[in-house]
Motif scaffolding. Sequence first.
Motif, PDB file in Angstrom:
ATOM      1  N   VAL A  29       5.310  17.800   4.457  1.00 40.46           N
ATOM      2  CA  VAL A  29       5.261  18.742   5.579  1.00 40.46           C
ATOM      3  C   VAL A  29       4.170  19.765   5.283  1.00 40.46           C
ATOM      4  O   VAL A  29       4.146  20.374   4.206  1.00 40.46           O
ATOM      5  N   ILE A  30       3.259  19.950   6.230  1.00 39.89           N
ATOM      6  CA  ILE A  30       2.236  20.983   6.108  1.00 39.89           C
ATOM      7  C   ILE A  30       2.462  22.031   7.179  1.00 39.89           C
ATOM      8  O   ILE A  30       2.714  21.715   8.352  1.00 39.89           O
ATOM      9  N   SER A  31       2.388  23.298   6.782  1.00 38.53           N
ATOM     10  CA  SER A  31       2.629  24.391   7.708  1.00 38.53           C
ATOM     11  C   SER A  31       2.043  25.671   7.137  1.00 38.53           C
ATOM     12  O   SER A  31       1.848  25.795   5.916  1.00 38.53           O
ATOM     13  N   ALA A  32       1.779  26.633   8.016  1.00 36.86           N
ATOM     14  CA  ALA A  32       1.372  27.970   7.593  1.00 36.86           C
ATOM     15  C   ALA A  32       2.563  28.914   7.533  1.00 36.86           C
ATOM     16  O   ALA A  32       2.410  30.083   7.160  1.00 36.86           O
ATOM     17  N   ASP A  33       3.742  28.431   7.886  1.00 36.91           N
ATOM     18  CA  ASP A  33       4.942  29.255   8.005  1.00 36.91           C
ATOM     19  C   ASP A  33       5.809  29.088   6.751  1.00 36.91           C
ATOM     20  O   ASP A  33       6.282  27.984   6.458  1.00 36.91           O
ATOM     21  N   ALA A  34       6.036  30.182   6.026  1.00 33.52           N
ATOM     22  CA  ALA A  34       6.842  30.120   4.804  1.00 33.52           C
ATOM     23  C   ALA A  34       8.262  29.667   5.104  1.00 33.52           C
ATOM     24  O   ALA A  34       8.876  28.941   4.300  1.00 33.52           O
TER      25      ALA A  34
ATOM     26  N   MET B  47       0.847  -1.199   0.000  1.00 31.79           N
ATOM     27  CA  MET B  47       0.000   0.000   0.000  1.00 31.79           C
ATOM     28  C   MET B  47       0.881   1.248   0.000  1.00 31.79           C
ATOM     29  O   MET B  47       1.822   1.351   0.781  1.00 31.79           O
ATOM     30  N   LYS B  48       0.550   2.183  -0.893  1.00 29.93           N
ATOM     31  CA  LYS B  48       1.332   3.415  -0.938  1.00 29.93           C
ATOM     32  C   LYS B  48       1.012   4.264   0.292  1.00 29.93           C
ATOM     33  O   LYS B  48      -0.152   4.461   0.657  1.00 29.93           O
ATOM     34  N   THR B  49       2.069   4.783   0.910  1.00 34.18           N
ATOM     35  CA  THR B  49       1.930   5.510   2.165  1.00 34.18           C
ATOM     36  C   THR B  49       2.583   6.875   2.068  1.00 34.18           C
ATOM     37  O   THR B  49       3.731   6.992   1.617  1.00 34.18           O
ATOM     38  N   CYS B  50       1.859   7.889   2.512  1.00 35.79           N
ATOM     39  CA  CYS B  50       2.415   9.239   2.637  1.00 35.79           C
ATOM     40  C   CYS B  50       2.491   9.587   4.117  1.00 35.79           C
ATOM     41  O   CYS B  50       1.504   9.488   4.848  1.00 35.79           O
ATOM     42  N   ALA B  51       3.675   9.978   4.568  1.00 36.98           N
ATOM     43  CA  ALA B  51       3.855  10.456   5.940  1.00 36.98           C
ATOM     44  C   ALA B  51       3.619  11.956   5.976  1.00 36.98           C
ATOM     45  O   ALA B  51       4.224  12.705   5.192  1.00 36.98           O
ATOM     46  N   ILE B  52       2.746  12.385   6.862  1.00 35.89           N
ATOM     47  CA  ILE B  52       2.403  13.798   7.008  1.00 35.89           C
ATOM     48  C   ILE B  52       3.011  14.325   8.300  1.00 35.89           C
ATOM     49  O   ILE B  52       2.794  13.766   9.376  1.00 35.89           O
ATOM     50  N   ILE B  53       3.772  15.411   8.200  1.00 33.53           N
ATOM     51  CA  ILE B  53       4.390  16.033   9.368  1.00 33.53           C
ATOM     52  C   ILE B  53       3.857  17.453   9.487  1.00 33.53           C
ATOM     53  O   ILE B  53       4.190  18.314   8.665  1.00 33.53           O
ATOM     54  N   PRO B  54       3.039  17.736  10.502  1.00 36.86           N
ATOM     55  CA  PRO B  54       2.607  19.121  10.716  1.00 36.86           C
ATOM     56  C   PRO B  54       3.677  19.884  11.495  1.00 36.86           C
ATOM     57  O   PRO B  54       4.263  19.357  12.445  1.00 36.86           O
ATOM     58  N   VAL B  55       3.931  21.108  11.092  1.00 36.02           N
ATOM     59  CA  VAL B  55       4.957  21.910  11.764  1.00 36.02           C
ATOM     60  C   VAL B  55       4.397  23.301  12.030  1.00 36.02           C
ATOM     61  O   VAL B  55       3.907  23.974  11.111  1.00 36.02           O
ATOM     62  N   SER B  56       4.487  23.746  13.275  1.00 35.14           N
ATOM     63  CA  SER B  56       4.021  25.083  13.629  1.00 35.14           C
ATOM     64  C   SER B  56       5.056  26.122  13.209  1.00 35.14           C
ATOM     65  O   SER B  56       6.153  25.795  12.745  1.00 35.14           O
ATOM     66  N   ARG B  57       4.716  27.366  13.384  1.00 34.36           N
ATOM     67  CA  ARG B  57       5.641  28.441  13.022  1.00 34.36           C
ATOM     68  C   ARG B  57       6.911  28.356  13.854  1.00 34.36           C
ATOM     69  O   ARG B  57       6.863  28.136  15.057  1.00 34.36           O
ATOM     70  N   PHE B  58       8.052  28.549  13.200  1.00 35.70           N
ATOM     71  CA  PHE B  58       9.320  28.512  13.922  1.00 35.70           C
ATOM     72  C   PHE B  58       9.315  29.513  15.079  1.00 35.70           C
ATOM     73  O   PHE B  58       9.820  29.237  16.167  1.00 35.70           O
TER      74      PHE B  58
END
Length: 223
Positions: free
Chosen positions: A52-57, A1-12
């Motif tokens: 990686v998902i984040s709101a921080d550029a 099964m194809k798997t994507c790992a998602i890492i949420p990261v807050s603003r530095f």
Amino acid sequence: MKTCAIIPVSRFAHAKTRLSPTLSPSEREGLLRAMLMDVSEALRRHVDRVLVISADADVLEYAYSLGVDILEERGRKDLNGALEQAAEFCIPEFERVMITPSDIPLIGKTDITELLHRASHFDVVIAPAKGGGTNTLIFRPGSMRLRFGDCSFFEHVSEAESRGLSVSVYDSFYLSLDVNTAEDLGEIILHGEGTHAREYLRKLSFIVRPSRGSDRLEVSRSF
């Protein structure tokens, strides 16, 4: 099964404020960068994609430099909203997603292959954090609602069972250790040989000793 790992990261700039008595803002950012490097490197060896998902550029630019895919949060979302956005993004290509926070630098010392093997036999695989949170969650995107927050481990188990999904709990010291306190830094120094996070803390001259007080470890600087 194809798997994507998602890492949420807050603003530095907002990272790890509970460590402010121990680390300066720039040091906290440096630690988060080191931990994200540890987590992304460990996951890339086992999954088809790391996102990686984040709101921080600044976070997204740094993650891109690590060779992982990036996704900008749309709108003002809480953690669960951002993760649901990322999981929805994965649906067309991936049969399952693996959500892992960026602050578990010892993940490379656990058996990620076993985690993914369990996900082939159970609908949901979950690794608890030491404080009752969730430090890894593997599931088919869209199959359950996300409940990250206080004591989310129990919330996720309840959510999965309420939907008739089979659950496997994976207990691991290395996965349970997310970094929020000075004592957690001591655990990285003791157990994190070969990690970027441990190397970074060593450069900051941190040392660890057994504690005679209420904490298990005493963490200080050697200068």
